[in-house]
Scaffold this motif. Structure first.
Motif, short mmCIF file in Angstrom:
data_model
loop_
_atom_site.label_atom_id
_atom_site.label_comp_id
_atom_site.label_asym_id
_atom_site.label_seq_id
_atom_site.Cartn_x
_atom_site.Cartn_y
_atom_site.Cartn_z
N GLY A 31 0.81 -1.21 0.00
CA GLY A 31 0.00 0.00 0.00
C GLY A 31 0.84 1.26 0.00
N GLY A 32 0.32 2.29 -0.66
CA GLY A 32 0.98 3.58 -0.67
C GLY A 32 0.71 4.35 0.61
N ALA A 33 1.21 5.57 0.65
CA ALA A 33 1.12 6.38 1.86
C ALA A 33 -0.32 6.64 2.28
CB ALA A 33 1.85 7.71 1.65
N GLY A 34 -1.21 6.77 1.31
CA GLY A 34 -2.61 7.09 1.62
C GLY A 34 -3.53 5.88 1.68
N ALA A 35 -2.98 4.69 1.56
CA ALA A 35 -3.81 3.47 1.55
C ALA A 35 -4.17 3.05 2.97
CB ALA A 35 -3.09 2.34 0.83
N THR A 36 -5.45 2.88 3.22
CA THR A 36 -5.93 2.46 4.53
C THR A 36 -6.09 0.94 4.57
OG1 THR A 36 -8.26 2.57 3.91
CG2 THR A 36 -7.23 4.61 4.71
#
Length: 261
Positions: free
Chosen positions: A130-135
């Protein structure tokens, strides 16, 4: 009309994912779309998925799966976000989270994935990061998509290259072994079609045992009688440095994945 998920790229992997998503029951066919530029392939997809919207242009969608060639990822992501997508799952080999997030812009959750070709028969092995904004919710959604065609492992992005070296490229290693076993069988006098059947069933049966027991070493020991035929064959593998060769193969593929990224 806005769909829940748009599959951008209707090639073999995109179609496999779409079919798995529908079969899983987690995604409504009427809430899915697939984008394909080639007219003939669109006709094929429309036959395969009669309840899915098949189009040449990216529609408005809440989420997008990017299943295009690596060079086309940036444009596909930007177009999907322009159409309203706030979740992006990319299965393009070697395209980093940083690259995808830059194309997506702020406020978009990005997940990078690496599936392998057995996904085409519902037996895939995929890894996601997941990227930085992935929850957690975004990762669960990506797992639902890829889990419809096999198993999914969550990894740090730095491990995706090694995953590619093992599981992404791994089917080719298995197929090379199958080729070699088939050729050896023919060399011992089998007809080619008989050899192919024997080797295919050998690999299917062996992988089924491994999936059941998850202990490759013990399974090997179980079939290897001291001084027997299997032991004689394994001695040749050991003399050739088989384990070192496999380690070198995985290392080379991993390094190449890093270079491509």
């Amino acid at each position: 009309m806005t769909v829940d998920v748009v599959m951008i790229g209707g090639g073999n992997m995109g179609a496999a994912l779409l079919g798995g998503m529908i079969a899983s029951g987690r995604f409504r066919p009427t809430a899915l779309a697939v984008v394909e530029r080639l007219d003939e392939r669109r006709d094929t997809l429309a036959t395969m998925f009669p309840d899915v919207s098949v189009t040449a242009e990216i529609p408005s969608a809440a989420a997008a799966v990017i299943a295009v060639k690596p060079n086309d990822v940036r444009d596909a992501v930007a177009d999907a976000v322009a159409g309203g997508a706030t979740r992006i799952l990319s299965i393009a080999a070697g395209v980093t989270l940083e690259t995808i997030e830059r194309a997506a812009g702020d406020g978009v959750a990005v997940v990078r994935a690496m599936p392998n070709t057995p996904a085409l028969v519902g037996k895939g092995t995929s890894a996601i990061a997941g990227g930085a904004g992935a929850t957690e919710g975004d990762l669960e959604w990506a797992t639902d998509v890829l889990g419809s065609v096999g198993i999914v492992e969550r990894l740090d992005e730095e491990m995706l290259d090694a995953f590619t070296g093992v599981a992404g490229s791994g089917p080719a290693y298995v197929f090379l072994l199958a080729e070699a076993l088939t050729a050896a069988a023919v060399g011992e006098g089998f007809d080619a079609d008989v050899a192919e059947r024997i080797v295919a069933q050998l690999l299917l049966g062996s992988s089924t045992l491994l999936d059941r027991d998850r202990d490759a070493r013990q399974l090997r020991v179980n079939v290897t009688s001291p001084g027997g035929t299997t032991a004689a064959g394994l001695e040749r593998f050991e003399a050739a440095g088989f384990e070192a060769i496999v380690a070198d193969v995985v290392r080379a593929a991993t390094q190449r994945s890093r270079e491509l990224g």
